[in-house]
Design an enzyme around this catalytic site. Structure first.
Site, PDB file in Angstrom:
ATOM      1  N   THR A 145       0.840  -1.207   0.000  1.00  0.00           N
ATOM      2  CA  THR A 145       0.000   0.000   0.000  1.00  0.00           C
ATOM      3  C   THR A 145       0.866   1.245   0.000  1.00  0.00           C
ATOM      4  O   THR A 145       0.600   2.211  -0.720  1.00  0.00           O
ATOM      5  CB  THR A 145      -0.940   0.012   1.213  1.00  0.00           C
ATOM      6  OG1 THR A 145      -1.780  -1.143   1.183  1.00  0.00           O
ATOM      7  CG2 THR A 145      -1.808   1.260   1.224  1.00  0.00           C
ATOM      8  N   TRP A 159       2.585   1.585  -3.376  1.00  0.00           N
ATOM      9  CA  TRP A 159       1.632   1.956  -4.423  1.00  0.00           C
ATOM     10  C   TRP A 159       1.535   3.476  -4.534  1.00  0.00           C
ATOM     11  O   TRP A 159       1.357   4.022  -5.628  1.00  0.00           O
ATOM     12  CB  TRP A 159       0.260   1.370  -4.118  1.00  0.00           C
ATOM     13  CG  TRP A 159      -0.748   1.594  -5.205  1.00  0.00           C
ATOM     14  CD1 TRP A 159      -0.975   0.813  -6.294  1.00  0.00           C
ATOM     15  CD2 TRP A 159      -1.683   2.693  -5.318  1.00  0.00           C
ATOM     16  NE1 TRP A 159      -1.981   1.341  -7.067  1.00  0.00           N
ATOM     17  CE2 TRP A 159      -2.433   2.489  -6.500  1.00  0.00           C
ATOM     18  CE3 TRP A 159      -1.952   3.812  -4.535  1.00  0.00           C
ATOM     19  CZ2 TRP A 159      -3.423   3.368  -6.896  1.00  0.00           C
ATOM     20  CZ3 TRP A 159      -2.946   4.694  -4.943  1.00  0.00           C
ATOM     21  CH2 TRP A 159      -3.665   4.456  -6.115  1.00  0.00           C
ATOM     22  N   HIS A 160       1.675   4.165  -3.395  1.00  0.00           N
ATOM     23  CA  HIS A 160       1.546   5.625  -3.399  1.00  0.00           C
ATOM     24  C   HIS A 160       2.790   6.319  -3.933  1.00  0.00           C
ATOM     25  O   HIS A 160       2.721   7.488  -4.348  1.00  0.00           O
ATOM     26  CB  HIS A 160       1.232   6.135  -1.989  1.00  0.00           C
ATOM     27  CG  HIS A 160      -0.184   5.888  -1.566  1.00  0.00           C
ATOM     28  ND1 HIS A 160      -0.595   4.698  -0.997  1.00  0.00           N
ATOM     29  CD2 HIS A 160      -1.294   6.670  -1.639  1.00  0.00           C
ATOM     30  CE1 HIS A 160      -1.886   4.764  -0.738  1.00  0.00           C
ATOM     31  NE2 HIS A 160      -2.335   5.938  -1.126  1.00  0.00           N
ATOM     32  N   GLY A 161       3.918   5.647  -3.913  1.00  0.00           N
ATOM     33  CA  GLY A 161       5.116   6.280  -4.436  1.00  0.00           C
ATOM     34  C   GLY A 161       6.360   5.440  -4.215  1.00  0.00           C
ATOM     35  O   GLY A 161       6.411   4.612  -3.302  1.00  0.00           O
TER      36      GLY A 161
END
Length: 465
Positions: free
Chosen positions: A313, A316-318
């Protein structure tokens, strides 16, 4: 091209809407697909090829999964879908991250690839994966029409920031959907509300965060002002984009799922994640967490599952360590909640809310830092470490200048405006509301336009405390 940009609002969107409603239904998906490709290729046309490859892979693998009779054959095709998607996403989003860390560990100096991140690649990759997995599971039939499938993947309303739309939720609407003046009005209203959240609140709070980064006159209170400003910024920015996507979807006859449900009223971290970016949370739950065994396993295995899901997670954001630590922080908090904290916070709603928002705010400070060193300095600054005075004139100036936006942000992040609106709709004021509401929407759109034309324009400065 951004939703909150003059080219989109005054040229692209009106043209698409006009064409969409002029053509017969059998051509509406074609209009949406071509429009989405223009939208996607506006900034970097080269990445249209990458999207086309991803679409073709998803389409033909979905067909192959359906046509293959043996379970083993289906698994092979599904594995190909997962591997190809992960390789494409990993190469374009994480290649330099891994090279940089490999160099740090080995002492080598391998050159970075410096590849620009294709817009929306995380979203459309997850959508393709959900499609092939659901076809494999037998939850949905494979899509026989490549135009319909490509429309699902490339659909511009949800391409930039979600929500992550699963094929199972829109497969029927791709074939047949209803249009009406009421849906058009509700979609337009929702879009303007999202645009207002993005432009009038998120952008203003983002400016406060930029000022904090640039100034050398920090104080302990300014660190907290910054943390609160970013928490408001990221919520109104992200939920604003989701509102705009849902509104645009409704205009074109689609019913996208809600992505936010007032996460800042949560009384635990687990509740926060049931309310924040719900399409992402449910995606990881259904396609990663549950296949790993979920919580119906031994404690050690559950701990492993939780750590894997939250590390993914974060990534996934960066592609940076602060995102990894941000994800692992939530994993740690969820583990502690399950075994220890939950027993304490359930004794007081106030205590539970304070605990939740404290760690959410800390998490966002880590999330927004350019690196872990800066994140550490920010967190230490919040507790007075670093030789900062508690408050100074710079802090008070920016706090008073933006006090109205802070208040609007805090109140707007609660269900109070929605409850007030519902109460007025069900009262004798409903007739007045029906007249006033469109006027307010037009005024909000005009304010947003004024800001977009002149980025220095801030209507809230007239209400400085």
């Amino acid at each position: 091209m951004l939703f909150s940009g003059i080219p989109f609002l005054f040229y692209f969107l009106p043209t698409v809407i006009l064409l969409y409603f002029l053509v017969p239904f059998k051509l509406k998906n074609t209009v949406l697909l071509l429009s989405s490709l223009v939208f996607y290729g506006w900034g970097e046309p080269l990445y249209l090829f990458l999207m086309a490859v991803s679409i073709l892979l998803g389409f033909f693998i979905g067909m192959a999964i359906d046509k293959t009779k043996s379970k083993t054959g289906k698994k092979i095709w599904l594995t190909l879908s997962v591997v190809s998607s992960v390789v494409i996403l990993g190469f374009f989003k994480y290649a330099d991250f891994f090279i940089d860390n490999f160099n740090a560990v080995t002492g080598l100096s391998l050159p970075l690839l410096k590849i620009a991140l294709p817009i929306g690649i995380s979203f459309y990759t997850f959508q393709i994966l959900s499609y092939t997995i659901d076809v494999y599971r037998g939850n949905v039939p494979y899509q026989k029409n490549i135009i319909n499938f490509a429309t699902y993947v490339a659909l511009f309303p949800q391409l930039i920031a979600g929500p992550i739309v699963r094929y199972v939720d829109v497969c029927r609407e791709l074939e047949k959907r209803e249009h009406s003046f009421e849906k058009f009005y509700l979609g337009t209203r929702r879009f303007i509300m999202g645009l207002s959240k993005k432009v009038l609140i998120a952008n203003q709070m983002g400016a406060v965060c930029d000022i904090f980064r640039e100034t050398s006159e920090k104080s302990t209170l300014f660190f907290w002002v910054y943390a609160l400003a970013f928490a408001i910024h990221v919520y109104f920015d992200f939920s604003g984009y989701s509102d705009m996507a849902i509104g645009l979807g409704k205009i074109f006859g689609f019913n996208f799922i809600e992505n936010f449900n007032y996460p800042y009223i949560s009384k635990s971290i687990s509740e926060f994640w049931r309310r924040w970016h719900m399409s992402l949370g449910s995606w990881f739950r259904d396609y990663v967490y549950i296949p790993l065994g979920g919580n119906r396993v031994k404690v050690t295995r559950w701990l492993f599952n939780t750590l894997v899901v939250w590390m993914l997670t974060g990534l996934w954001h960066g592609a940076a360590w602060n995102f990894v630590f941000w994800g692992l922080l939530y994993a740690l908090l969820l583990i502690l909640e399950k075994f220890f904290i939950k027993k304490i916070i359930t004794k007081s709603d106030v205590l539970a809310h304070i605990y939740t928002m404290l760690f959410v705010t800390i998490g966002f400070v880590i999330f927004n830092a350019p690196d872990m060193l800066t994140a550490g300095k920010d967190l230490l600054g919040m507790i007075g470490v670093g030789g900062y005075e508690f408050v100074n004139d710079t802090t008070l100036y920016h706090l008073s200048s933006n006090a109205v936006i802070f208040i609007l942000g805090i109140v707007g992040a609660t269900p109070l405006p929605k409850l007030l609106h519902s109460k007025l709709e069900n009262s004798k004021m409903s007739g007045v509301l029906a007249v006033v509401e469109p006027i307010v929407a037009v005024l909000l759109f005009m304010l947003c336009t004024a800001y977009l034309v002149d980025g220095s324009y801030n209507p809230f400065l007239y209400f400085r405390f």
